[in-house]
Design an enzyme around this catalytic site. Structure first.
Site, mmCIF file in Angstrom:
data_model
loop_
_atom_site.group_PDB
_atom_site.id
_atom_site.type_symbol
_atom_site.label_atom_id
_atom_site.label_comp_id
_atom_site.label_asym_id
_atom_site.label_seq_id
_atom_site.Cartn_x
_atom_site.Cartn_y
_atom_site.Cartn_z
ATOM 1 N N LYS A 245 -9.666 -5.032 11.433
ATOM 2 C CA LYS A 245 -10.793 -4.654 10.572
ATOM 3 C C LYS A 245 -12.160 -4.656 11.282
ATOM 4 C CE LYS A 245 -9.092 -5.788 5.976
ATOM 5 N NZ LYS A 245 -9.292 -6.614 4.788
ATOM 6 N N ASP B 5 -12.821 -3.624 -0.028
ATOM 7 C CA ASP B 5 -12.352 -4.931 -0.537
ATOM 8 C C ASP B 5 -13.301 -5.492 -1.607
ATOM 9 O OD1 ASP B 5 -10.011 -5.134 0.957
ATOM 10 O OD2 ASP B 5 -11.030 -6.051 2.662
ATOM 11 N N GLY C 127 -5.893 -12.467 -7.128
ATOM 12 C CA GLY C 127 -6.244 -11.465 -6.127
ATOM 13 C C GLY C 127 -5.507 -10.142 -6.211
ATOM 14 N N SER D 46 0.813 -1.228 0.000
ATOM 15 C CA SER D 46 0.000 0.000 0.000
ATOM 16 C C SER D 46 0.845 1.277 0.000
ATOM 17 C CB SER D 46 -0.965 -0.002 1.181
ATOM 18 O OG SER D 46 -1.906 -1.024 1.007
HETATM 19 P P1 NAP Z 1 -10.082 -15.783 6.978
HETATM 20 O O1 NAP Z 1 -11.020 -14.743 7.449
HETATM 21 O O2 NAP Z 1 -9.229 -16.503 7.967
HETATM 22 O O3 NAP Z 1 -10.953 -16.878 6.173
HETATM 23 C C1 NAP Z 1 -10.354 -18.000 5.600
HETATM 24 C C2 NAP Z 1 -11.410 -18.826 4.883
HETATM 25 O O4 NAP Z 1 -10.740 -19.918 4.224
HETATM 26 C C3 NAP Z 1 -12.430 -19.448 5.830
HETATM 27 O O5 NAP Z 1 -13.647 -19.597 5.175
HETATM 28 C C4 NAP Z 1 -11.780 -20.832 6.103
HETATM 29 O O6 NAP Z 1 -12.700 -21.807 6.505
HETATM 30 C C5 NAP Z 1 -11.264 -21.145 4.725
HETATM 31 N N1 NAP Z 1 -10.195 -22.144 4.777
HETATM 32 C C6 NAP Z 1 -8.986 -22.005 5.366
HETATM 33 N N2 NAP Z 1 -8.261 -23.125 5.189
HETATM 34 C C7 NAP Z 1 -9.048 -23.978 4.488
HETATM 35 C C8 NAP Z 1 -8.858 -25.307 4.012
HETATM 36 N N3 NAP Z 1 -7.721 -25.969 4.200
HETATM 37 N N4 NAP Z 1 -9.860 -25.881 3.298
HETATM 38 C C9 NAP Z 1 -11.006 -25.198 3.085
HETATM 39 N N5 NAP Z 1 -11.257 -23.944 3.526
HETATM 40 C C10 NAP Z 1 -10.276 -23.343 4.219
HETATM 41 O O7 NAP Z 1 -9.078 -15.217 5.900
HETATM 42 P P2 NAP Z 1 -9.360 -14.086 4.798
HETATM 43 O O8 NAP Z 1 -8.924 -12.782 5.313
HETATM 44 O O9 NAP Z 1 -10.745 -14.234 4.287
HETATM 45 O O10 NAP Z 1 -8.280 -14.504 3.683
HETATM 46 C C11 NAP Z 1 -8.493 -15.612 2.840
HETATM 47 C C12 NAP Z 1 -7.516 -15.513 1.664
HETATM 48 O O11 NAP Z 1 -7.802 -14.328 0.942
HETATM 49 C C13 NAP Z 1 -6.040 -15.421 2.064
HETATM 50 O O12 NAP Z 1 -5.280 -16.145 1.137
HETATM 51 C C14 NAP Z 1 -5.729 -13.945 1.927
HETATM 52 O O13 NAP Z 1 -4.372 -13.698 1.627
HETATM 53 C C15 NAP Z 1 -6.612 -13.581 0.751
HETATM 54 N N6 NAP Z 1 -7.008 -12.163 0.705
HETATM 55 C C16 NAP Z 1 -6.796 -11.509 -0.460
HETATM 56 C C17 NAP Z 1 -7.182 -10.188 -0.564
HETATM 57 C C18 NAP Z 1 -6.930 -9.451 -1.848
HETATM 58 O O14 NAP Z 1 -7.020 -8.224 -1.880
HETATM 59 N N7 NAP Z 1 -6.635 -10.149 -2.912
HETATM 60 C C19 NAP Z 1 -7.799 -9.534 0.517
HETATM 61 C C20 NAP Z 1 -8.018 -10.254 1.695
HETATM 62 C C21 NAP Z 1 -7.616 -11.582 1.779
HETATM 63 P P3 NAP Z 1 -13.008 -22.059 8.075
HETATM 64 O O15 NAP Z 1 -14.110 -21.098 8.425
HETATM 65 O O16 NAP Z 1 -13.450 -23.469 8.112
HETATM 66 O O17 NAP Z 1 -11.735 -21.820 8.814
#
Ligand code: NAP
Length: 289
Positions: free
Chosen positions: A73, A109, A257, A24
């Site tokens: 957040k 987002d 992403g 950022s």
């Molecule tokens: P989060 O709030 O921890 O949520 C993670 C999600 O993934 C939950 O639904 C979790 O399920 C699921 N999950 C984790 N491990 C899994 C597995 N082995 N099999 C199936 N489902 C699984 O995290 P988040 O902030 O949403 O981030 C998720 C991803 O998005 C990360 O890779 C992050 O880097 C990316 N991200 C990208 C951006 C962007 O701007 N591109 C922005 C934010 C995040 P459970 O509920 O069962 O744990």
């Protein structure tokens, strides 16, 4: 940032823990310089116990505003004066605008995600989509998609102790937006196959497939991919996940992403400055980081 920092220079910042790895500062400082705006953007590691004081400092130092990332957040909400409708619906804030001492929380987002789809000419209004994951990124995507007129969202997640809470949250979003939203267990393969078959877009909103676990994928049966099913992966490291590779092989439109990341920043920049981030300059630089 202008060439010289003066007594008039305004501050914008990222409050997160960890914050130092963030792209950022590069995006926003290049954009301030491009528009000759007398402001700088810094990244601060903020511990949860210091969040309240840090938020107060936005007023004290008359900052332009801040971005927030994990773990702040959701925790920041009680310290703000107002929330945008998307931030209220999502229950999380990634951007604060300081309007003469009044702190307004936004969540850009989901906007970033929708703009990322526009970049690859994918239109999902009035269509059905499938989302894998129900965490922070998924919630922002689901809310914005629902606000922007997607008719039907099938969410698939692991069944763990949070499943009931996710169900409640999705029901709330459905009620507020009029979008039909269902939650199903990720292990229910035939439901996933059926959903994907009827969807215009498949979204991976989990970290499954992220470096160093690049051989993993949120779906195992790649035969469900097809040329008219767009695939979006929130992961940007690696740029091409196994899921995206398989989707490209099936002839589908895909995006990683990075577009969501860049466009969420661009939307925050617009809120602070009422100017557009110069994406033609920012994108090639960020892509190389
Ligand atoms: P989060 O709030 O921890 O949520 C993670 C999600 O993934 C939950 O639904 C979790 O399920 C699921 N999950 C984790 N491990 C899994 C597995 N082995 N099999 C199936 N489902 C699984 O995290 P988040 O902030 O949403 O981030 C998720 C991803 O998005 C990360 O890779 C992050 O880097 C990316 N991200 C990208 C951006 C962007 O701007 N591109 C922005 C934010 C995040 P459970 O509920 O069962 O744990």
């Amino acid at each position: 940032m202008k060439s010289e920092i003066t007594g008039h220079t305004r501050l914008a910042a990222l409050f997160a823990k960890p914050a130092r790895h963030s792209i950022s500062p590069v995006m926003h400082n290049l954009s301030f310089a491009h528009h000759d705006i007398d402001a700088i953007y810094l990244a601060f590691d903020v511990e949860p116990e210091n969040l309240k004081d840090s938020i107060q400092s936005i007023r004290s130092f008359d900052m332009l505003g801040v971005n927030l990332s994990m773990p702040h957040k959701m925790a920041v909400i009680p310290y703000l004066d107002e929330l945008s409708s998307a931030a209220e619906l999502i229950g999380a804030v990634n951007t604060i605008v300081n309007k003469e001492g009044k702190l307004i929380g936004y969540n850009t987002d989901g906007i970033g995600f929708m703009r990322g789809l526009k970049d690859i000419a994918v239109e999902i209004k009035n269509k059905r989509i499938t989302v894998i994951g129900a965490g922070g990124a998924a919630t922002a995507i689901i809310c914005q998609a629902a606000l922007d007129g997607v008719s039907h969202i099938d969410v698939f997640n692991r069944k763990d102790e949070f499943y009931g809470k996710i169900q409640e949250k999705l029901a709330y979003i459905a009620e507020k937006t009029g979008c039909r939203i269902t939650l199903q267990e990720l292990t229910k393969e035939s439901e996933l196959v059926d959903s994907v078959k009827n969807s215009a877009l498949l979204v991976n909103a989990t970290g499954v497939g992220m470096s160093p676990n690049e051989s993993q994928s949120p779906i195992e049966d790649f035969s469900i991919l097809r040329s008219d099913l767009a695939v979006y992966d929130v992961i940007y490291n690696p740029r091409q996940t196994l899921l995206l590779k398989k989707a490209q092989e099936s002839g589908a439109k895909t995006a990683n992403g990075l577009s969501m990341l860049i466009h969420q920043g661009a939307a925050a920049f617009e809120l602070w400055t009422e100017k557009h981030m110069p994406l033609e300059i920012i994108k090639p630089i960020v892509e190389k980081l």
